[in-house]
Design an enzyme around this catalytic site. Structure first.
Site, short mmCIF file in Angstrom:
data_model
loop_
_atom_site.label_atom_id
_atom_site.label_comp_id
_atom_site.label_asym_id
_atom_site.label_seq_id
_atom_site.Cartn_x
_atom_site.Cartn_y
_atom_site.Cartn_z
N ARG A 1 5.44 -17.41 -0.02
CA ARG A 1 4.60 -16.19 -0.07
C ARG A 1 4.39 -15.71 -1.51
O ARG A 1 4.32 -14.51 -1.79
CB ARG A 1 5.22 -15.05 0.75
CG ARG A 1 5.30 -15.32 2.23
CD ARG A 1 3.90 -15.41 2.87
NE ARG A 1 3.99 -15.52 4.32
CZ ARG A 1 4.11 -16.68 4.98
NH1 ARG A 1 4.13 -17.83 4.34
NH2 ARG A 1 4.17 -16.70 6.29
N SER B 1 2.46 -10.20 9.68
CA SER B 1 3.85 -9.89 9.33
C SER B 1 3.86 -8.81 8.25
O SER B 1 3.31 -9.01 7.18
CB SER B 1 4.56 -11.13 8.77
OG SER B 1 4.47 -12.17 9.70
N GLU C 1 5.45 -7.70 2.87
CA GLU C 1 4.59 -8.83 2.47
C GLU C 1 3.20 -8.28 2.14
O GLU C 1 2.51 -8.83 1.30
CB GLU C 1 4.50 -9.83 3.63
CG GLU C 1 3.58 -10.99 3.36
CD GLU C 1 3.36 -11.88 4.57
OE1 GLU C 1 4.35 -12.31 5.20
OE2 GLU C 1 2.20 -12.14 4.90
C1 LIG Z 1 -2.85 -11.01 12.76
C2 LIG Z 1 -2.51 -11.53 11.38
C3 LIG Z 1 -1.80 -12.70 11.25
C4 LIG Z 1 -1.47 -13.21 9.98
N1 LIG Z 1 -0.78 -14.38 9.89
C5 LIG Z 1 -0.46 -14.89 8.68
C6 LIG Z 1 0.25 -16.14 8.58
O1 LIG Z 1 0.56 -16.79 9.57
N2 LIG Z 1 0.55 -16.60 7.33
C7 LIG Z 1 0.20 -15.92 6.20
O2 LIG Z 1 0.51 -16.41 5.12
N3 LIG Z 1 -0.47 -14.76 6.28
C8 LIG Z 1 -0.81 -14.22 7.47
N4 LIG Z 1 -1.48 -13.04 7.56
C9 LIG Z 1 -1.81 -12.31 6.32
C10 LIG Z 1 -3.24 -12.59 5.80
O3 LIG Z 1 -4.02 -13.17 6.78
C11 LIG Z 1 -3.24 -13.49 4.57
O4 LIG Z 1 -2.46 -12.92 3.55
C12 LIG Z 1 -4.65 -13.74 4.03
O5 LIG Z 1 -4.62 -14.74 3.04
C13 LIG Z 1 -5.28 -12.47 3.48
O6 LIG Z 1 -6.65 -12.74 3.24
P1 LIG Z 1 -7.70 -11.59 2.99
O7 LIG Z 1 -8.97 -12.25 2.58
O8 LIG Z 1 -7.77 -10.70 4.16
O9 LIG Z 1 -7.05 -10.85 1.73
P2 LIG Z 1 -6.91 -9.30 1.43
O10 LIG Z 1 -6.02 -8.68 2.44
O11 LIG Z 1 -8.24 -8.70 1.23
O12 LIG Z 1 -6.16 -9.37 0.03
C14 LIG Z 1 -4.84 -9.88 -0.05
C15 LIG Z 1 -4.47 -10.08 -1.53
O13 LIG Z 1 -5.32 -11.10 -2.08
C16 LIG Z 1 -6.05 -10.60 -3.20
N5 LIG Z 1 -7.38 -11.24 -3.17
C17 LIG Z 1 -8.22 -11.30 -2.12
N6 LIG Z 1 -9.31 -12.05 -2.44
C18 LIG Z 1 -9.13 -12.44 -3.73
C19 LIG Z 1 -9.90 -13.22 -4.65
N7 LIG Z 1 -11.08 -13.77 -4.31
N8 LIG Z 1 -9.43 -13.38 -5.92
C20 LIG Z 1 -8.25 -12.83 -6.29
N9 LIG Z 1 -7.47 -12.09 -5.47
C21 LIG Z 1 -7.91 -11.92 -4.20
C22 LIG Z 1 -6.11 -9.09 -3.01
O14 LIG Z 1 -6.29 -8.44 -4.25
C23 LIG Z 1 -4.74 -8.84 -2.40
O15 LIG Z 1 -3.80 -8.84 -3.42
C24 LIG Z 1 -1.84 -12.50 8.81
C25 LIG Z 1 -2.57 -11.30 8.94
C26 LIG Z 1 -2.91 -10.82 10.21
C27 LIG Z 1 -3.71 -9.56 10.34
#
Ligand SMILES: Cc1cc2nc3c(=O)[nH]c(=O)nc-3n(C[C@H](O)[C@H](O)[C@H](O)COP(=O)(O)OP(=O)(O)OC[C@H]3O[C@@H](n4cnc5c(N)ncnc54)[C@H](O)[C@@H]3O)c2cc1C
Length: 339
Positions: free
Chosen positions: A160, A234, A330
């Site tokens: 992570r 999580s 996280e």
């Molecule tokens: C139901 C559910 C299940 C999940 N299961 C998992 C799992 O199994 N494993 C796991 O690892 N995660 C899981 N997650 C967490 C999440 O899906 C991941 O962390 C995912 O990568 C976040 O993507 P996002 O585009 O929504 O990012 P955001 O939530 O918008 O941003 C997350 C972080 O990434 C940064 N960021 C976003 N886009 C960029 C970019 N283009 N350049 C630089 N920084 C950027 C943001 O500044 C922030 O720090 C889950 C979430 C949910 C809601």
């Protein structure tokens, strides 16, 4: 400055606002804008799909969203290089590569969010992490607009974690990610109940799509769908403890769920700690610990960011008192209060 409402941009479905929200459709557009406007990285937040965020009140930052689409493929015999834009939905990328019969992303099915965020915390699920198939990423420096490519080694991936959560936190906007997938079968079936679900399906040969279907089935039965019940997956990371600490815990709590990381460390299942602390299904107003999965905090309707934060602090305090283990979020917490 007028505020931008963020409720529909975060999977918790929480009311919050930011100073401004600008979307870019290409790397060139983003890079030129940053070169001209000389943004202070401390005044900017990069948002993807908003599925790993806890937003609290008004966030006095400019939000930038890299909605860069497009997936391209380079065939190298048994391997395929896949380059996807930061704005591509992660699960759509997984499905497209599975349709082509490529192995590599099946265990990472149904993770919400966009491609650009995947390297930030080195997303992982069911025994596979992004780092296992990652080649490189393209990014733009916020302070200058300069374009740069980061190799696997330069990203410094761990559980992570990547360098974008460490020394380069908040400095770059990822514009595309390149992954190496395979045309040859290399299935990872030993994590969680994947093998059991596949045995029930009773197939002679397994495709990556079969594994993906099993992962989707398992995830859907365990995790709440953010479209139905606001959550960010999580909420806490699994804490890593020393082997000595693990031995002490195991003595007092023989049922403890933990996985060996290396000779010196164990990863303890945070969900187990929360459940054993009696908090599964616990509720503080509209903020709750999910009834089926204690690691997930949920918004039952009108919880504010602060309500979720107060619940998370309570959970962490009770776990610390019972197990003397610190659990940390996280999710990214932004706004009026911090962890
Ligand atoms: C139901 C559910 C299940 C999940 N299961 C998992 C799992 O199994 N494993 C796991 O690892 N995660 C899981 N997650 C967490 C999440 O899906 C991941 O962390 C995912 O990568 C976040 O993507 P996002 O585009 O929504 O990012 P955001 O939530 O918008 O941003 C997350 C972080 O990434 C940064 N960021 C976003 N886009 C960029 C970019 N283009 N350049 C630089 N920084 C950027 C943001 O500044 C922030 O720090 C889950 C979430 C949910 C809601």
């Amino acid at each position: 400055m007028s505020k931008t409402a963020l409720k529909k941009f975060n999977s918790f479905g929480i009311e919050a606002s930011c100073d401004s929200f600008t979307t870019f459709k290409s790397e060139a557009e983003l890079s030129n804008w940053l070169a001209e406007n000389k943004k202070n990285p401390n005044k900017v937040f990069v948002i993807g799909g908003g599925s790993n965020l806890l937003l609290i009140g008004h966030i006095p930052l400019e939000f930038i969203h890299a909605d860069i689409q497009g997936i391209s493929y380079q065939d190298n015999g048994n391997d395929v290089l896949v380059k996807a834009g930061a704005g591509v939905n992660w699960h759509q990328l997984v499905l497209e590569t599975l349709d082509k019969g490529y192995f590599g992303l099946e265990n990472l099915s149904l993770i919400p969010g966009n491609v650009g965020a995947a390297p930030i915390q080195n997303i992982g699920a069911y025994g596979v992490e992004l780092k296992d198939i990652f080649v490189e990423l393209d990014a733009v420096e916020i302070a200058t607009g300069d374009r740069i490519t980061f190799s696997h080694q330069e990203c410094d991936f761990a559980y992570r974690y990547s360098i974008f959560k460490g020394s380069l936190k908040g400095q770059y906007i990822i514009t595309s990610v390149t992954l190496k997938l395979s045309k040859l079968a290399d299935l990872k079936l030993d994590y969680g109940p994947i093998r059991k679900v596949l045995t029930e399906a009773n197939k002679e040969t397994l495709s990556p799509k079969d594994v993906s279907d099993a992962v989707i089935k398992i995830r859907s039965s365990k995790l709440p769908d953010p479209n139905e019940l606001g959550n960010a997956g999580s909420f806490f990371k699994n804490p890593i403890v020393t082997t000595e600490k693990y031995a002490l815990l195991k003595e007092t709590f023989p049922e403890l769920v933990a996985f060996k990381v290396d000779d010196n460390r164990y990863k303890v299942a945070a969900g187990w700690l929360i459940e054993q602390a009696g908090l599964k299904g616990y509720r503080l107003g509209d903020a709750g610990v999910h009834k089926q999965q204690a690691l997930v905090l949920v918004n039952y309707g009108d919880a504010s960011g602060k309500d979720i934060l107060n619940l998370a602090r309570h959970v962490s305090k009770v776990v610390l008192e019972k197990f003397t283990v610190t659990i940390e979020p996280e999710v990214w917490i932004l706004g009026e209060a911090t962890w």
